[in-house]
Design a protein around this motif. Structure first.
Motif, PDB file in Angstrom:
ATOM      1  N   ILE A  42       0.858  -1.181   0.000  1.00 39.71           N
ATOM      2  CA  ILE A  42       0.000   0.000   0.000  1.00 39.71           C
ATOM      3  C   ILE A  42       0.897   1.235   0.000  1.00 39.71           C
ATOM      4  O   ILE A  42       1.710   1.401   0.909  1.00 39.71           O
ATOM      5  N   MET A  43       0.766   2.084  -1.010  1.00 43.45           N
ATOM      6  CA  MET A  43       1.498   3.344  -1.038  1.00 43.45           C
ATOM      7  C   MET A  43       0.672   4.391  -0.306  1.00 43.45           C
ATOM      8  O   MET A  43      -0.519   4.555  -0.570  1.00 43.45           O
ATOM      9  N   THR A  58      -1.731 -13.106   8.767  1.00 49.17           N
ATOM     10  CA  THR A  58      -0.955 -14.110   9.492  1.00 49.17           C
ATOM     11  C   THR A  58      -1.630 -15.475   9.405  1.00 49.17           C
ATOM     12  O   THR A  58      -2.771 -15.593   8.970  1.00 49.17           O
ATOM     13  N   LYS A  59      -0.922 -16.492   9.858  1.00 49.99           N
ATOM     14  CA  LYS A  59      -1.476 -17.852   9.886  1.00 49.99           C
ATOM     15  C   LYS A  59      -2.697 -17.944  10.791  1.00 49.99           C
ATOM     16  O   LYS A  59      -3.569 -18.785  10.592  1.00 49.99           O
ATOM     17  N   LEU A  60      -2.760 -17.084  11.811  1.00 52.07           N
ATOM     18  CA  LEU A  60      -3.876 -17.085  12.764  1.00 52.07           C
ATOM     19  C   LEU A  60      -5.042 -16.207  12.323  1.00 52.07           C
ATOM     20  O   LEU A  60      -5.988 -16.010  13.079  1.00 52.07           O
ATOM     21  N   GLY A  61      -4.950 -15.643  11.104  1.00 54.63           N
ATOM     22  CA  GLY A  61      -6.044 -14.842  10.581  1.00 54.63           C
ATOM     23  C   GLY A  61      -6.028 -13.392  11.027  1.00 54.63           C
ATOM     24  O   GLY A  61      -7.015 -12.674  10.842  1.00 54.63           O
ATOM     25  N   LYS A  62      -4.936 -12.914  11.582  1.00 52.20           N
ATOM     26  CA  LYS A  62      -4.802 -11.521  11.981  1.00 52.20           C
ATOM     27  C   LYS A  62      -4.180 -10.736  10.833  1.00 52.20           C
ATOM     28  O   LYS A  62      -3.638 -11.311   9.890  1.00 52.20           O
ATOM     29  N   LEU A  63      -4.258  -9.403  10.917  1.00 50.47           N
ATOM     30  CA  LEU A  63      -3.645  -8.536   9.920  1.00 50.47           C
ATOM     31  C   LEU A  63      -2.555  -7.703  10.573  1.00 50.47           C
ATOM     32  O   LEU A  63      -2.724  -7.219  11.697  1.00 50.47           O
ATOM     33  N   ILE A  64      -1.436  -7.549   9.865  1.00 51.06           N
ATOM     34  CA  ILE A  64      -0.330  -6.733  10.347  1.00 51.06           C
ATOM     35  C   ILE A  64      -0.020  -5.698   9.261  1.00 51.06           C
ATOM     36  O   ILE A  64       0.152  -6.060   8.099  1.00 51.06           O
ATOM     37  N   LEU A  65       0.060  -4.420   9.669  1.00 51.34           N
ATOM     38  CA  LEU A  65       0.438  -3.354   8.746  1.00 51.34           C
ATOM     39  C   LEU A  65       1.795  -2.826   9.197  1.00 51.34           C
ATOM     40  O   LEU A  65       1.956  -2.381  10.324  1.00 51.34           O
ATOM     41  N   THR A  66       2.781  -2.900   8.301  1.00 52.88           N
ATOM     42  CA  THR A  66       4.129  -2.431   8.638  1.00 52.88           C
ATOM     43  C   THR A  66       4.621  -1.469   7.570  1.00 52.88           C
ATOM     44  O   THR A  66       4.186  -1.513   6.420  1.00 52.88           O
ATOM     45  N   LYS A  67       5.527  -0.591   7.977  1.00 51.88           N
ATOM     46  CA  LYS A  67       6.117   0.381   7.054  1.00 51.88           C
ATOM     47  C   LYS A  67       7.442  -0.158   6.557  1.00 51.88           C
ATOM     48  O   LYS A  67       8.160  -0.824   7.228  1.00 51.88           O
ATOM     49  N   ASN A  80       1.270   8.460   1.137  1.00 46.85           N
ATOM     50  CA  ASN A  80       2.120   9.647   1.282  1.00 46.85           C
ATOM     51  C   ASN A  80       3.571   9.381   0.876  1.00 46.85           C
ATOM     52  O   ASN A  80       4.503   9.794   1.565  1.00 46.85           O
ATOM     53  N   GLY A  81       3.750   8.653  -0.216  1.00 44.76           N
ATOM     54  CA  GLY A  81       5.092   8.396  -0.725  1.00 44.76           C
ATOM     55  C   GLY A  81       5.846   7.274  -0.033  1.00 44.76           C
ATOM     56  O   GLY A  81       6.986   7.004  -0.366  1.00 44.76           O
ATOM     57  N   SER A  82       5.228   6.619   0.942  1.00 47.16           N
ATOM     58  CA  SER A  82       5.876   5.506   1.647  1.00 47.16           C
ATOM     59  C   SER A  82       5.147   4.209   1.326  1.00 47.16           C
ATOM     60  O   SER A  82       3.931   4.193   1.166  1.00 47.16           O
ATOM     61  N   LEU A  83       5.913   3.134   1.258  1.00 42.77           N
ATOM     62  CA  LEU A  83       5.348   1.819   0.991  1.00 42.77           C
ATOM     63  C   LEU A  83       5.074   1.099   2.306  1.00 42.77           C
ATOM     64  O   LEU A  83       5.952   0.996   3.167  1.00 42.77           O
ATOM     65  N   TYR A  84       3.853   0.632   2.470  1.00 38.77           N
ATOM     66  CA  TYR A  84       3.444  -0.155   3.634  1.00 38.77           C
ATOM     67  C   TYR A  84       3.105  -1.557   3.160  1.00 38.77           C
ATOM     68  O   TYR A  84       2.766  -1.764   1.994  1.00 38.77           O
ATOM     69  N   ARG A  85       3.177  -2.513   4.073  1.00 40.28           N
ATOM     70  CA  ARG A  85       2.854  -3.904   3.751  1.00 40.28           C
ATOM     71  C   ARG A  85       1.735  -4.360   4.669  1.00 40.28           C
ATOM     72  O   ARG A  85       1.848  -4.285   5.893  1.00 40.28           O
ATOM     73  N   LEU A  86       0.636  -4.828   4.079  1.00 32.40           N
ATOM     74  CA  LEU A  86      -0.470  -5.426   4.822  1.00 32.40           C
ATOM     75  C   LEU A  86      -0.344  -6.936   4.649  1.00 32.40           C
ATOM     76  O   LEU A  86      -0.331  -7.435   3.524  1.00 32.40           O
ATOM     77  N   GLN A  87      -0.210  -7.634   5.769  1.00 27.03           N
ATOM     78  CA  GLN A  87       0.053  -9.078   5.734  1.00 27.03           C
ATOM     79  C   GLN A  87      -0.968  -9.818   6.581  1.00 27.03           C
ATOM     80  O   GLN A  87      -1.262  -9.418   7.712  1.00 27.03           O
TER      81      GLN A  87
END
Length: 70
Positions: free
Chosen positions: A49-50, A61-70, A52-59
């Motif tokens: 996900i772009m 997990t195996k347990l069905g949770k979501l993690i958003l990292t920069k 404000n000019g930065s790339l983020y990663r939405l992942q």
């Protein structure tokens, strides 16, 4: 896309108010656009996900949770 129960109440929670006061506005809030995670991930586990000019990663997990990292 299926309706998500109670999603509007979560997305309009006062803690998400970015006006600086930390309180819900007296104005009637606009409904937030809702997406199912499966729509965003399109069968994969990670999407970029772009913002404000930065790339983020939405992942997902195996347990069905979501993690958003920069």
């Amino acid at each position: 896309m299926q309706a998500v129960p109670n999603a509007f109440s979560v997305l309009s929670h006062p803690s998400l108010d970015h006006s600086g006061g930390g309180r819900a506005s007296s104005e009637v809030p606009r409904p937030a656009t809702l997406f199912e995670s499966a729509e965003l991930l399109k069968g994969g586990k990670i999407v970029g996900i772009m913002h404000n000019g930065s790339l983020y990663r939405l992942q997902a997990t195996k347990l069905g949770k979501l993690i958003l990292t920069k």
